[in-house]
Design a protein around this motif. Sequence first.
Motif, PDB file in Angstrom:
ATOM      1  N   LYS A   1      48.168  27.476   7.854  1.00  0.00           N
ATOM      2  CA  LYS A   1      47.622  28.607   7.106  1.00  0.00           C
ATOM      3  C   LYS A   1      46.094  28.577   7.074  1.00  0.00           C
ATOM      4  CE  LYS A   1      47.847  30.662   2.485  1.00  0.00           C
ATOM      5  NZ  LYS A   1      48.403  30.519   1.140  1.00  0.00           N
ATOM      6  N   PHE A   2      45.541  27.387   6.963  1.00  0.00           N
ATOM      7  CA  PHE A   2      44.083  27.223   6.881  1.00  0.00           C
ATOM      8  C   PHE A   2      43.525  26.579   8.149  1.00  0.00           C
ATOM      9  CE2 PHE A   2      45.539  27.038   2.402  1.00  0.00           C
ATOM     10  CZ  PHE A   2      44.880  28.163   1.935  1.00  0.00           C
ATOM     11  N   LYS A   3      44.072  26.960   9.303  1.00  0.00           N
ATOM     12  CA  LYS A   3      43.697  26.312  10.562  1.00  0.00           C
ATOM     13  C   LYS A   3      42.210  26.424  10.884  1.00  0.00           C
ATOM     14  CE  LYS A   3      45.175  30.301  13.169  1.00  0.00           C
ATOM     15  NZ  LYS A   3      46.350  30.939  13.651  1.00  0.00           N
ATOM     16  N   ASP A   4      41.548  27.458  10.402  1.00  0.00           N
ATOM     17  CA  ASP A   4      40.116  27.601  10.662  1.00  0.00           C
ATOM     18  C   ASP A   4      39.268  26.640   9.827  1.00  0.00           C
ATOM     19  OD1 ASP A   4      40.699  29.623  12.446  1.00  0.00           O
ATOM     20  OD2 ASP A   4      40.331  31.236  10.995  1.00  0.00           O
ATOM     21  N   TYR A   5      39.896  26.006   8.833  1.00  0.00           N
ATOM     22  CA  TYR A   5      39.160  25.111   7.925  1.00  0.00           C
ATOM     23  C   TYR A   5      39.726  23.697   7.929  1.00  0.00           C
ATOM     24  CZ  TYR A   5      37.852  29.727   6.339  1.00  0.00           C
ATOM     25  OH  TYR A   5      37.413  31.021   6.298  1.00  0.00           O
ATOM     26  N   VAL A   6      40.521  23.378   8.935  1.00  0.00           N
ATOM     27  CA  VAL A   6      41.240  22.111   8.955  1.00  0.00           C
ATOM     28  C   VAL A   6      40.315  20.901   8.847  1.00  0.00           C
ATOM     29  CG1 VAL A   6      41.533  21.376  11.380  1.00  0.00           C
ATOM     30  CG2 VAL A   6      43.478  21.414   9.853  1.00  0.00           C
ATOM     31  N   GLU A   7      39.103  21.017   9.349  1.00  0.00           N
ATOM     32  CA  GLU A   7      38.179  19.876   9.268  1.00  0.00           C
ATOM     33  C   GLU A   7      37.733  19.591   7.837  1.00  0.00           C
ATOM     34  OE1 GLU A   7      35.520  23.460  10.187  1.00  0.00           O
ATOM     35  OE2 GLU A   7      37.428  22.731  10.942  1.00  0.00           O
ATOM     36  N   PHE A   8      37.941  20.546   6.929  1.00  0.00           N
ATOM     37  CA  PHE A   8      37.575  20.355   5.527  1.00  0.00           C
ATOM     38  C   PHE A   8      38.752  19.897   4.667  1.00  0.00           C
ATOM     39  CE2 PHE A   8      34.779  23.777   7.122  1.00  0.00           C
ATOM     40  CZ  PHE A   8      33.567  23.097   7.038  1.00  0.00           C
ATOM     41  N   LEU A   9      39.951  19.901   5.235  1.00  0.00           N
ATOM     42  CA  LEU A   9      41.157  19.562   4.486  1.00  0.00           C
ATOM     43  C   LEU A   9      41.486  18.082   4.633  1.00  0.00           C
ATOM     44  CD1 LEU A   9      43.305  22.666   5.436  1.00  0.00           C
ATOM     45  CD2 LEU A   9      42.160  22.218   3.262  1.00  0.00           C
ATOM     46  N   PRO A  10      42.109  17.501   3.610  1.00  0.00           N
ATOM     47  CA  PRO A  10      42.437  16.073   3.687  1.00  0.00           C
ATOM     48  C   PRO A  10      43.525  15.796   4.721  1.00  0.00           C
ATOM     49  CG  PRO A  10      43.398  17.038   1.718  1.00  0.00           C
ATOM     50  CD  PRO A  10      42.538  18.103   2.345  1.00  0.00           C
ATOM     51  N   VAL A  11      43.479  14.609   5.278  1.00  0.00           N
ATOM     52  CA  VAL A  11      44.536  14.122   6.162  1.00  0.00           C
ATOM     53  C   VAL A  11      45.586  13.486   5.261  1.00  0.00           C
ATOM     54  CG1 VAL A  11      45.120  12.475   7.976  1.00  0.00           C
ATOM     55  CG2 VAL A  11      42.948  13.727   8.077  1.00  0.00           C
ATOM     56  N   ILE A  12      46.803  14.007   5.328  1.00  0.00           N
ATOM     57  CA  ILE A  12      47.891  13.490   4.493  1.00  0.00           C
ATOM     58  C   ILE A  12      49.060  13.146   5.405  1.00  0.00           C
ATOM     59  CG2 ILE A  12      49.484  13.964   2.609  1.00  0.00           C
ATOM     60  CD1 ILE A  12      47.415  15.918   1.481  1.00  0.00           C
ATOM     61  N   LYS A  13      49.223  11.872   5.654  1.00  0.00           N
ATOM     62  CA  LYS A  13      50.300  11.395   6.527  1.00  0.00           C
ATOM     63  C   LYS A  13      51.264  10.467   5.801  1.00  0.00           C
ATOM     64  CE  LYS A  13      48.692  13.285  10.327  1.00  0.00           C
ATOM     65  NZ  LYS A  13      49.354  14.414  10.927  1.00  0.00           N
ATOM     66  N   THR A  14      50.811   9.845   4.706  1.00  0.00           N
ATOM     67  CA  THR A  14      51.621   8.855   3.997  1.00  0.00           C
ATOM     68  C   THR A  14      51.670   9.184   2.505  1.00  0.00           C
ATOM     69  OG1 THR A  14      49.783   7.390   3.435  1.00  0.00           O
ATOM     70  CG2 THR A  14      50.801   7.082   5.617  1.00  0.00           C
ATOM     71  N   PRO A  15      52.624   8.596   1.792  1.00  0.00           N
ATOM     72  CA  PRO A  15      52.654   8.787   0.339  1.00  0.00           C
ATOM     73  C   PRO A  15      51.359   8.361  -0.356  1.00  0.00           C
ATOM     74  CG  PRO A  15      54.761   7.946   1.075  1.00  0.00           C
ATOM     75  CD  PRO A  15      53.826   7.895   2.268  1.00  0.00           C
ATOM     76  N   ILE A  16      50.710   7.347   0.140  1.00  0.00           N
ATOM     77  CA  ILE A  16      49.435   6.906  -0.457  1.00  0.00           C
ATOM     78  C   ILE A  16      48.361   7.967  -0.246  1.00  0.00           C
ATOM     79  CG2 ILE A  16      47.565   5.200  -0.287  1.00  0.00           C
ATOM     80  CD1 ILE A  16      49.789   3.107   0.230  1.00  0.00           C
ATOM     81  N   ASP A  17      48.335   8.583   0.940  1.00  0.00           N
ATOM     82  CA  ASP A  17      47.386   9.678   1.189  1.00  0.00           C
ATOM     83  C   ASP A  17      47.623  10.812   0.184  1.00  0.00           C
ATOM     84  OD1 ASP A  17      46.475   8.320   3.471  1.00  0.00           O
ATOM     85  OD2 ASP A  17      47.715   9.519   4.841  1.00  0.00           O
ATOM     86  N   LEU A  18      48.892  11.168  -0.015  1.00  0.00           N
ATOM     87  CA  LEU A  18      49.215  12.265  -0.928  1.00  0.00           C
ATOM     88  C   LEU A  18      48.807  11.921  -2.357  1.00  0.00           C
ATOM     89  CD1 LEU A  18      50.496  15.071  -1.286  1.00  0.00           C
ATOM     90  CD2 LEU A  18      52.652  13.889  -1.770  1.00  0.00           C
ATOM     91  N   LYS A  19      49.048  10.707  -2.767  1.00  0.00           N
ATOM     92  CA  LYS A  19      48.718  10.285  -4.131  1.00  0.00           C
ATOM     93  C   LYS A  19      47.231  10.469  -4.436  1.00  0.00           C
ATOM     94  CE  LYS A  19      49.253   6.451  -7.329  1.00  0.00           C
ATOM     95  NZ  LYS A  19      49.721   5.094  -7.524  1.00  0.00           N
ATOM     96  N   ARG A  20      46.397  10.302  -3.424  1.00  0.00           N
ATOM     97  CA  ARG A  20      44.949  10.490  -3.605  1.00  0.00           C
ATOM     98  C   ARG A  20      44.566  11.955  -3.773  1.00  0.00           C
ATOM     99  NH1 ARG A  20      44.190   7.211   1.424  1.00  0.00           N
ATOM    100  NH2 ARG A  20      44.505   5.093   0.716  1.00  0.00           N
ATOM    101  N   GLU A  21      45.431  12.869  -3.359  1.00  0.00           N
ATOM    102  CA  GLU A  21      45.073  14.287  -3.286  1.00  0.00           C
ATOM    103  C   GLU A  21      45.748  15.181  -4.326  1.00  0.00           C
ATOM    104  OE1 GLU A  21      42.644  14.929  -1.314  1.00  0.00           O
ATOM    105  OE2 GLU A  21      42.691  13.044  -0.202  1.00  0.00           O
ATOM    106  N   VAL A  22      46.735  14.674  -5.068  1.00  0.00           N
ATOM    107  CA  VAL A  22      47.452  15.507  -6.038  1.00  0.00           C
ATOM    108  C   VAL A  22      47.615  14.799  -7.383  1.00  0.00           C
ATOM    109  CG1 VAL A  22      48.795  16.655  -4.225  1.00  0.00           C
ATOM    110  CG2 VAL A  22      49.788  14.734  -5.440  1.00  0.00           C
ATOM    111  N   SER A  23      47.833  15.608  -8.398  1.00  0.00           N
ATOM    112  CA  SER A  23      48.262  15.083  -9.698  1.00  0.00           C
ATOM    113  C   SER A  23      49.250  16.083 -10.294  1.00  0.00           C
ATOM    114  CB  SER A  23      47.071  14.892 -10.638  1.00  0.00           C
ATOM    115  OG  SER A  23      46.467  16.125 -10.936  1.00  0.00           O
TER     116      SER A  23
END
Length: 122
Positions: free
Chosen positions: A50-72
């Motif tokens: 959806k935000f492919k034009d801004y992908v360089e500004f979006l977090p890399v989320i590949k693992t549960p630890i990555d996700l934990k850093r980005e959500v609450s």
Amino acid sequence: MIRIDFHTLFEKPTIEQENAINYLVENEKDIFDKMVLGIIDRYNNEVLSKFKDYVEFLPVIKTPIDLKREVSIDNIIVSDKHINGTSYVMYKGDCSWDDEHGFCAVMNKNQFIEFGSWDLHY
């Protein structure tokens, strides 16, 4: 602190809502493990597209630890909608990729149903 709300027209939760809360209490780890995997999958397949034009500004989320850093998660809402005797449960909160709209993950028991912005209603 996480707030739990019930969407209901009655003074107290319905039996389906009680079933959902009881299932959550008894199966918390399994529910959250499956929800995390569902969010990671949808994030990488839908949000990044959806935000492919801004992908360089979006977090890399590949693992549960990555996700934990980005959500609450701030809110758990037990819906008045249900299937097979158990209400849908919406987990809502903030996320780093959309600070205006946040996120919502919908589960039914330990089944991942849907993922979207905070205003998603089930």
